[in-house]
Write an enzyme that holds these catalytic residues in place. Structure first.
Site, PDB file in Angstrom:
ATOM      1  N   SER A 181       0.835  -1.200   0.000  1.00  0.00           N
ATOM      2  CA  SER A 181       0.000   0.000   0.000  1.00  0.00           C
ATOM      3  C   SER A 181       0.875   1.258   0.000  1.00  0.00           C
ATOM      4  CB  SER A 181      -0.953  -0.050   1.194  1.00  0.00           C
ATOM      5  OG  SER A 181      -1.998   0.871   1.055  1.00  0.00           O
ATOM      6  N   HIS A 202      -7.229  -6.137   0.395  1.00  0.00           N
ATOM      7  CA  HIS A 202      -6.047  -5.273   0.431  1.00  0.00           C
ATOM      8  C   HIS A 202      -4.906  -5.834   1.278  1.00  0.00           C
ATOM      9  CE1 HIS A 202      -3.952  -1.533  -0.127  1.00  0.00           C
ATOM     10  NE2 HIS A 202      -3.952  -1.241   1.156  1.00  0.00           N
ATOM     11  N   ASP A 214      -9.731  -6.157  -3.747  1.00  0.00           N
ATOM     12  CA  ASP A 214      -9.134  -4.938  -3.198  1.00  0.00           C
ATOM     13  C   ASP A 214      -9.693  -3.709  -3.899  1.00  0.00           C
ATOM     14  OD1 ASP A 214      -7.598  -2.959  -2.082  1.00  0.00           O
ATOM     15  OD2 ASP A 214      -5.663  -3.739  -2.751  1.00  0.00           O
TER      16      ASP A 214
END
Length: 328
Positions: free
Chosen positions: A123, A302, A272
């Site tokens: 991320s 995610h 995600d």
């Protein structure tokens, strides 16, 4: 809470478990190093957030990786065990974080007498992963991106639209009411909190792990963090997010990082929509690099390295074997 522990497994190699303060970027920062054989290649994780430090979260999911890699988790400046009330907002810039990452890599390679390492960015950490791969490819065997950030503005728009559409499809009246009360503005932390809350409840954040397994069990049982550390974790997370979030909105790697000089492996959760995989897939198809692979995680959102642990570990091992096995 800091500790250092090493033990011999046999006469040929040594295991390591050590939580250390190191001087990076002129600041005391904390790294956790675990592995069964210090001759194994290094694997450095760049955590998400910004500010979602993972020394207190990750180790229990990484036990199998430690058989094949010396695994390093790092609480970045301003986050987790590396948080300091002396830090100012201007100390947290993307440029500083990239420089910290490169300095830490150099420290680790020297400490373990290794030429390169495997770099993993999750991320927000995937922003650092691409930028570090761009800046210092000579230190990296391969880069693995999880929940890869590519174009923040486009990703946030898709994430909001997914949340709203899922609420409409399921006729979730409370979600629709709360979403109607906020104006779309990804720079606004109040908006972001509401949107992320309902994104998670509607299945677009993570599906293969519970909050208990991810966070609450660690609060009770993780030896790396004390209860005080968890309160600092929350404070550092907010500080990091407030400091870095607006800077993230300028990220568009399709324009600024169309080519990398390291092998790239993008791991994508099929569900995600926090950092929508569809945007990362667009980047993958245009990216120029020595080698690239796209790997779907069908039962993940995610947090795929926590949601499908066995598959994640197996894919990492496969990358290690294909990268480091001599061609005959």
């Amino acid at each position: 809470m800091f500790y250092r522990k090493t033990k011999e497994i046999d006469s040929q190699f040594e295991a390591i478990t050590t939580l250390d303060e190191v001087q990076i970027g002129g600041l005391k920062q904390t790294i956790l190093i675990r592995g069964e054989n210090t001759n194994n290649p290094l694997m450095l994780f760049l955590h998400g957030g910004p500010g979602t430090a993972q020394i207190g979260l990750a180790p229990k999911f990484q036990r199998d990786l430690e058989k094949h890699f010396t695994v390093v988790n790092w609480d970045q400046r301003g986050a987790g065990l590396s948080y300091s009330k002396e830090l100012k907002k201007e100390d947290l810039t993307i440029e500083n974080m990239v420089n910290d990452s490169v300095e830490l890599i150099q420290y680790l390679l020297k400490r373990f007498n290794q030429p390169k390492l495997f770099l993993i960015g999750h991320s927000w950490g995937s922003v650092l992963g691409v930028l570090v791969s761009q800046k210092a490819p000579e230190f990296i065997y391969g880069y693995i991106g999880i929940g890869q950030v590519v174009n923040m503005k486009e990703g946030e728009k898709i994430s909001y639209e997914y949340t709203l559409n899922k609420a409409k499809e399921s006729n979730h009246k409370k979600a629709l009411k709360k979403l109607a009360e906020i104006e779309y503005n990804p720079l606004d932390m109040k908006y972001l909190g509401v949107q992320r809350k309902w994104l998670a409840k509607l299945g677009g954040s993570f599906i293969g792990v519970t909050m208990y397994n991810l966070v609450y069990s660690n609060i009770l049982f993780a030896p790396e963090y004390t209860m005080k550390d968890w309160f600092v974790f929350i404070k550092g997370g907010k500080f990091s997010l407030d400091s870095l979030w607006e800077q993230l909105m300028d990220i568009n790697f399709i324009e600024t990082a169309p080519k990398l000089e390291v092998p790239v492996y993008l791991f994508a959760g099929r569900h995600d929509y926090q950092v929508p995989s569809i945007v990362a897939e667009q980047y993958f198809h245009t990216l120029e690099c020595p080698h690239k692979e796209w790997i779907w995680f069908e039962n993940s959102g995610h947090l795929l390295n926590y949601e499908e642990v066995e598959k994640f570990n197996a894919e990492c091992l496969k990358i290690k074997e294909t990268t480091l096995t001599p061609v005959r």
